[in-house]
Design an enzyme around this catalytic site. Structure first.
Site, short mmCIF file in Angstrom:
data_model
loop_
_atom_site.label_atom_id
_atom_site.label_comp_id
_atom_site.label_asym_id
_atom_site.label_seq_id
_atom_site.Cartn_x
_atom_site.Cartn_y
_atom_site.Cartn_z
N ASP A 135 52.28 45.07 57.64
CA ASP A 135 51.57 45.77 56.96
C ASP A 135 52.41 46.71 56.67
OD1 ASP A 135 50.75 46.31 53.84
OD2 ASP A 135 49.08 47.04 54.33
N HIS A 142 53.09 57.77 48.28
CA HIS A 142 52.08 56.72 48.62
C HIS A 142 51.62 58.27 50.26
CE1 HIS A 142 48.65 55.18 50.46
NE2 HIS A 142 48.95 54.75 51.86
N GLU A 208 44.10 49.77 48.12
CA GLU A 208 45.34 49.44 48.34
C GLU A 208 45.92 48.83 47.00
OE1 GLU A 208 46.85 50.27 52.16
OE2 GLU A 208 46.22 52.24 52.15
N GLU A 210 48.87 46.80 46.62
CA GLU A 210 50.20 46.09 47.07
C GLU A 210 50.67 44.54 46.76
OE1 GLU A 210 49.85 46.41 51.60
OE2 GLU A 210 48.58 48.31 51.38
N ASP A 242 44.54 45.77 49.90
CA ASP A 242 44.63 46.26 51.23
C ASP A 242 43.07 46.97 51.76
OD1 ASP A 242 44.24 46.86 54.31
OD2 ASP A 242 46.04 48.12 54.17
N ARG A 246 38.11 55.76 54.71
CA ARG A 246 39.17 56.21 54.94
C ARG A 246 38.32 57.51 56.13
NH1 ARG A 246 44.15 54.74 53.40
NH2 ARG A 246 44.21 53.84 51.00
N GLN A 249 39.53 55.52 59.17
CA GLN A 249 40.60 55.48 59.10
C GLN A 249 40.67 57.17 60.10
OE1 GLN A 249 42.94 54.55 56.54
NE2 GLN A 249 45.21 55.24 57.13
N LYS A 262 41.32 48.79 57.93
CA LYS A 262 41.59 48.01 57.84
C LYS A 262 41.61 46.72 57.41
CE LYS A 262 45.16 51.72 56.50
NZ LYS A 262 45.00 51.05 55.00
N THR A 266 41.46 41.97 54.13
CA THR A 266 42.33 42.48 52.76
C THR A 266 42.94 41.16 51.82
OG1 THR A 266 43.71 42.72 54.62
CG2 THR A 266 45.21 41.95 52.85
N GLU A 377 43.97 59.01 47.37
CA GLU A 377 45.22 59.98 46.02
C GLU A 377 44.39 60.58 45.22
OE1 GLU A 377 49.64 57.83 46.69
OE2 GLU A 377 48.09 55.73 47.46
CA CA Z 1 47.87 49.36 53.62
#
Ligand code: CA
Length: 432
Positions: A135, A142, A208, A210, A242, A246, A249, A262, A266, A377
């Site tokens: 990834d 971002h 996320e 993507e 994904d 947080r 993370q 993560k 996915t 975000e």
């Molecule tokens: Ca990602």
């Protein structure tokens, strides 16, 4: 690059493929793996309108000939790794044969009509055995937006971002197809800015937005793929979410990057839109005058005017009992690094890619409100919860929420093509 299969005036004898707004007009022809609900055997198919052309059944007719007939068999297999390994000339031969046989007025209609399966009656599987998943992190916005929450206050942008496409090696065992169930992950957590370490269900569960890039023919270990050759090694693109915890993370990622934050799931969309189908929607790679000039291995000899792809990406949030609301809308052409640069960089040290490997683009965000491809975000780490139509608000995903990623390409003079959807609903944490 452009050929008769991109002609916007083409119409299909599959009537739903001619409807305004369909993701799957005859100019798209994406590949996937499916079965009718209740059947045991998955096989490959092509999306056309609201139907699937069963390529296992279609390749048993005499509609296709020569190279296209050989490749049609690979496109009907239960995994598409062999099709991906075949390379651009065979892929293109099959696309041309499909385009001609699905067109209005084609003699093939009678033979292919029994090979159609309604998408609403189908269930989907991963389109390939995914050996490895990498990834990337290609969106400058971002990085800036997420850094405001996750990085120490006042930290400068990452100094290596504009020099090399950053990535982490992800986990392929937990990649699943759209609709896969997601129980809220449990783990050690720390909310950014707080000092307390807790153990329990994630409170900052996020998505996320993507794209996923499926690798075509691989390379031998030790032999890099050049940036000029790279797109010959790229089969096509799907949508990818994904999912990210947080608060896990924020606590675990230093110094080796994300791990349990993560790798619990996915999700990808069922349909892979081929690079040839995307040819009309090429875009210039965006650079400013003060950006570092790329090393030559990342700099294609034919320039960067058509290196990027203009793909609109959207996230939609649907709470339990509420209406779906568009959460974000961003565009892949804003990515700092293009697909061919990801492949050239990934292999430059001699690392080998294999057919069916999956590369994520990383979250795709713009710099304006409404263009942020994750809740971290959008809510600025919970400081600006998003109001929902039912009066509720969201900083992060709550149990019962359904998050759907969609994508499409449109450009004057060409057909609109879409990617379908990549969907997941949040179930409560499993208590053990
Ligand atoms: Ca990602």
């Amino acid at each position: 690059m452009l050929n008769e299969t991109h002609d916007p005036h083409l119409r299909s004898w599959v009537a739903s493929a001619n409807l305004d707004g369909t993701d799957f007009p005859i100019q798209n022809l994406p590949h996937g793996v499916f079965r009718r609900r209740g059947e045991t055997q998955f096989r490959g198919g092509i999306a056309i309108g609201d139907q699937i052309l069963d390529m296992s059944a279609a390749s048993a007719t005499d509609v296709f000939s020569g190279l296209a007939a050989q490749i049609a068999k690979l496109a009907g297999a239960a995994t598409l790794n062999d099709l991906m390994a075949a390379g651009p000339a065979p892929w293109s031969a099959l696309r041309l044969a499909l385009s001609r046989s699905l067109r209005e007025g084609s003699d093939a209609r009678e033979k292919l009509l029994p090979c159609l399966v309604t998408q609403a009656d189908a269930e989907f599987a991963l389109p390939a055995v995914i050996g490895d998943f990498t990834d990337f992190f290609t969106s400058w916005h971002h990085m800036i937006n997420a850094g405001k929450v996750l990085a120490p206050p006042g930290a400068p942008p990452l100094p290596n971002f504009k020099w090399l496409p950053m990535a982490y090696h992800g986990r392929s065992s937990s990649i699943e197809i759209s609709g896969a169930p997601l129980h809220r992950p449990v783990g050690q957590t720390r909310i950014p800015g707080e000092t307390e370490i807790t153990f329990g269900p994630s409170r900052w569960l996020d998505h996320e937005v993507e794209l996923g890039l499926f690798v075509g023919p691989g390379n031998a270990r030790g032999i890099p793929i050049t940036v000029d050759e790279a797109e010959d090694h790229l089969f096509g693109l799907c949508l990818l979410n994904d999912w990210s915890a947080r608060d896990i993370q924020a606590w675990e990622s230093m110094p080796l990057g994300p791990f349990l934050a993560k790798n619990f799931l996915t999700t990808i969309s069922p349909w892979i839109v081929t690079m040839e189908a995307l040819a009309p929607y090429r875009a210039p790679l965006q650079r400013s005058a003060d950006d570092p000039s790329a090393f030559s291995y990342l700099n294609p000899s034919h320039g960067t005017d058509r290196l990027a792809l203009d793909i609109t990406l959207e996230a939609w949030l649907e709470p339990v009992g509420g209406a779906a609301q568009k959460f974000s809308r961003s565009n892949y052409q804003d990515a700092y690094w293009a697909p061919s640069q990801l492949i050239a960089h990934h292999t430059r040290n001699g690392c080998n890619l294999r057919a069916g490997d999956l590369l994520g683009t990383g979250t795709q965000s713009g710099n304006r409100d409404g263009e942020k491809g994750s809740m971290l975000e959008t809510s600025e780490g919970g400081k600006r919860p998003l109001p929902l139509p039912n009066g509720d608000t969201r900083s992060f995903l709550e149990d019962g929420d359904t998050l759907t990623v969609r994508g499409h390409c449109e450009r004057p003079g060409f057909a609109r093509i879409g990617f379908g959807e990549c969907k997941g609903s949040i179930l409560p944490a499993i208590s053990i």
